[in-house]
Design an enzyme around this catalytic site. Structure first.
Site, PDB file in Angstrom:
ATOM      1  N   GLU A  19       0.837  -1.220   0.000  1.00 55.97           N
ATOM      2  CA  GLU A  19       0.000   0.000   0.000  1.00 55.97           C
ATOM      3  C   GLU A  19       0.866   1.264   0.000  1.00 55.97           C
ATOM      4  O   GLU A  19       1.913   1.310   0.667  1.00 55.97           O
ATOM      5  CB  GLU A  19      -0.865  -0.005   1.269  1.00 55.97           C
ATOM      6  CG  GLU A  19      -1.828   1.172   1.380  1.00 55.97           C
ATOM      7  CD  GLU A  19      -2.556   1.233   2.721  1.00 55.97           C
ATOM      8  OE1 GLU A  19      -2.007   0.753   3.746  1.00 55.97           O
ATOM      9  OE2 GLU A  19      -3.670   1.774   2.751  1.00 55.97           O
ATOM     10  N   LYS A  90      -9.919   2.553  -2.040  1.00 56.23           N
ATOM     11  CA  LYS A  90     -10.113   1.966  -0.704  1.00 56.23           C
ATOM     12  C   LYS A  90     -11.412   2.475  -0.083  1.00 56.23           C
ATOM     13  O   LYS A  90     -11.642   3.691  -0.017  1.00 56.23           O
ATOM     14  CB  LYS A  90      -8.903   2.351   0.161  1.00 56.23           C
ATOM     15  CG  LYS A  90      -8.856   1.717   1.538  1.00 56.23           C
ATOM     16  CD  LYS A  90      -7.562   2.160   2.219  1.00 56.23           C
ATOM     17  CE  LYS A  90      -7.340   1.571   3.585  1.00 56.23           C
ATOM     18  NZ  LYS A  90      -6.088   2.073   4.183  1.00 56.23           N
ATOM     19  N   CYS A 125      -5.494  -2.806   3.003  1.00 54.20           N
ATOM     20  CA  CYS A 125      -5.114  -2.602   4.405  1.00 54.20           C
ATOM     21  C   CYS A 125      -6.293  -2.668   5.384  1.00 54.20           C
ATOM     22  O   CYS A 125      -6.817  -3.740   5.647  1.00 54.20           O
ATOM     23  CB  CYS A 125      -4.317  -1.299   4.524  1.00 54.20           C
ATOM     24  SG  CYS A 125      -3.263  -1.254   6.010  1.00 54.20           S
TER      25      CYS A 125
HETATM   26  O1  LIG Z   1      -6.255  -1.653  10.848  1.00 54.63           O
HETATM   27  C1  LIG Z   1      -5.083  -1.454  11.192  1.00 54.63           C
HETATM   28  O2  LIG Z   1      -4.673  -1.819  12.295  1.00 54.63           O
HETATM   29  C2  LIG Z   1      -4.115  -0.788  10.276  1.00 54.63           C
HETATM   30  C3  LIG Z   1      -4.769  -0.107   9.118  1.00 54.63           C
HETATM   31  C4  LIG Z   1      -3.838   0.802   8.382  1.00 54.63           C
HETATM   32  O3  LIG Z   1      -2.759   1.065   8.818  1.00 54.63           O
HETATM   33  C5  LIG Z   1      -4.239   1.364   7.090  1.00 54.63           C
HETATM   34  O4  LIG Z   1      -5.314   1.052   6.567  1.00 54.63           O
HETATM   35  O5  LIG Z   1      -3.441   2.151   6.522  1.00 54.63           O
END
Ligand SMILES: O=C(O)CCC(=O)C(=O)O
Length: 251
Positions: A19, A90, A125
């Site tokens: 990401e 996203k 993510c």
């Molecule tokens: O859900 C998480 O613990 C991390 C999510 C995250 O860092 C993101 O989506 O950029």
């Protein structure tokens, strides 16, 4: 990144990147300065790398500049001929009241893309925490989930657990690629992981920079779904309006 992709020529069918690798997932001040449209230099370079290497390339995500809207955290898939085969904005933005949650717009579309041997469903993510997204992707035909991430080290136990949960409950492969190192002061988990439709971990990277290579047979999705047909026993499927839950209080 393009030269790393090119190194996979003849070695891989599908290459997956993490990401927001042009900025780092926590480099909030760089989202606006580094954002590009989908015909910008990063997309151009990734399209070329995919076609030079002759691979399907999930190029992770970049901050996308939509000339008519907000920024988005957008995942990109290129075909071996360098076509942009899919772009996924996203849906679940991370940060609660800061960061991506306030700096970027939320995607609205569930996105699948057909590869020669499997239908891939896209997530990014924080999406990993929302099972309904993956169920929706299964309803759209997904057999393999590809998820780029910039997951923090301090919640690595969740990363592994959730990747396995999404694989087991959907009887699908999960290919989750995480950033390593420290971005904007936030240590990253690394530990990219590939989970099979039975929930077993096929391969897992360490905490540092690494190329994780795995062989998997996409036909195992259909075989698992046939041998243990739990998905057929869904009762409250949102795809079946007649079977929505009725809520009531007490007895
Ligand atoms: O859900 C998480 O613990 C991390 C999510 C995250 O860092 C993101 O989506 O950029």
């Amino acid at each position: 990144m393009a030269s790393l992709v090119r190194e996979q020529a003849g070695a891989a069918d599908l290459v997956v990147l993490p990401e927001l690798w042009t900025t780092g997932a926590f480099a909030y001040e760089e989202f606006a300065t580094e954002a590009e449209p989908l015909d910008g230099p990063t997309c151009e370079a990734m399209a070329k790398a995919a076609s030079d290497a002759g691979v399907w390339l999930h190029a992770g995500s970049i901050p996308e500049r939509d000339p008519e809207g907000p920024l988005y955290n957008t995942s990109l898939v290129f075909s071996p001929s360098g076509e942009l085969a899919a772009a996924y904005r996203k849906i679940h933005r991370f940060g609660f009241d800061k960061g991506e949650a306030v700096l970027m717009g939320a995607g609205e579309d569930l996105v699948t893309v057909r590869l020669p041997d499997t239908t891939v469903g896209l997530g990014t993510c924080y999406d990993l925490r929302f099972p309904e997204l993956f169920r929706g992707l299964v309803d759209a035909g997904a057999e393999t989930f590809v998820l780029p991430a910039g997951w923090p080290e301090r919640r690595r136990a969740h990363w592994t657990l959730l990747a396995r949960a999404r694989a087991v409950e959907n009887q699908a492969f999960v290919l989750a690629c995480g950033t390593a190192g420290t971005h904007a002061g936030v240590p990253q988990a690394g530990h990219s992981i590939v989970v099979d439709p039975w929930g077993e971990v096929l391969a897992e990277a360490g905490p540092g920079e690494e190329i994780l290579t795995v062989d998997f047979d996409p036909a195992r999705v259909a075989a698992t779904r046939e041998q243990f047909p739990a998905l057929k026993d869904r009762v409250l499927g949102l795809d079946r309006p007649g079977s929505r839950p009725r809520y009531r209080d007490g007895a």
